[in-house]
Design an enzyme around this catalytic site. Sequence first.
Site, PDB file in Angstrom:
ATOM      1  N   TYR A 159      -0.878  -0.192  10.585  1.00  0.00           N
ATOM      2  CA  TYR A 159      -1.227  -0.641   9.236  1.00  0.00           C
ATOM      3  C   TYR A 159      -0.093  -0.310   8.259  1.00  0.00           C
ATOM      4  CZ  TYR A 159      -3.489  -1.093   4.713  1.00  0.00           C
ATOM      5  OH  TYR A 159      -3.771  -1.455   3.422  1.00  0.00           O
TER       6      TYR A 159
ATOM      7  N   SER B 204       0.841  -1.207   0.000  1.00  0.00           N
ATOM      8  CA  SER B 204       0.000   0.000   0.000  1.00  0.00           C
ATOM      9  C   SER B 204       0.870   1.249   0.000  1.00  0.00           C
ATOM     10  CB  SER B 204      -0.881  -0.001   1.259  1.00  0.00           C
ATOM     11  OG  SER B 204      -1.481   1.264   1.457  1.00  0.00           O
TER      12      SER B 204
END
Length: 249
Positions: A148, A135
């Site tokens: 995250y 990501s």
Amino acid sequence: MTRTAFITGATSGIGAAAARALAGEGWRIIGLGRRKPRLTELADELGEDFLPITGDMRDLPDLERIVRQLPAPWREVDLLLNNAGLAPPMDDFQDADLEAQLNAMHTNMDGLVALTRALLPRLIERKGAIINLSSVAGSYPYRGGAVYGATKAFLTQFGLSLRSDLAGTGVRVTAIEPGMVETEFTLVRTGGDRAASDALYADMAPLTAEDIAEAVRWCALLPPHVNINRLEVMPTNQSFAGFSVHRAS
Ligand code: NDP
Ligand code: 8X3
């Protein structure tokens, strides 16, 4: 020659879209996820070239068992799409729930390492490929994204170093690093808050799961001598903000 992809997180979003995209290229798909009814729906859609496997990325011994017990025609895996993943809620780290943070770490990292280890002998045999769904959160920090983002930075760095270990084997390793993709991701992150998810993606033309599935398809179909190391993809309307400066007065 029929090729086979093992896709984690095939029950939703990017994983399901990638399953459809690769099935459209004539690939066999092994799809793993926890939600059996979703897997059954995908099996109904894709037919006999889809093998649904109910499994949990946090159950490491079960992942090894799943790989060990793959039925004969499905053993020759050419592509592992490490896609299953989630984010804990966007609370500041100091206020966040540890269980939710550990859950994301176990899902995004531990399971991925265990499954990659279990499938690697097959992938080496087939001169296959690994695509990790990382990501932009692994490269660009944002508030509430500490754990995250760190799991995604792990994925990218894991893949780059794995390439060194696999030098000469012909196995390709890629990190795809998307920005905002409208899937169930934010619904999961907010504990099912549909209004919050809709608001996040409103009026900004987010990426779709199909956009990222197309990137997966492209990477997977490149000639064997071409390795995409990292592929960062963002919606045109998502860009960068400046550093934050806290002033004493
Ligand atoms: P979704 O929530 O739509 O899909 C997540 C998938 O992961 C589901 O199929 C889910 O299946 C699976 N999954 C979650 N936990 C587990 C578990 N413990 N065991 C097995 N499967 C699990 O989100 P996306 O499609 O958006 O996310 C796919 C990947 O892309 C993730 O790794 C995410 O971090 C990454 N990503 C997403 C972006 C976005 O903006 N959406 C941007 C950048 C990266 P089930 O619940 O059935 O187990
Ligand atoms: C998810 C992308 O930008 O929502 O990995 O953090 S973002």
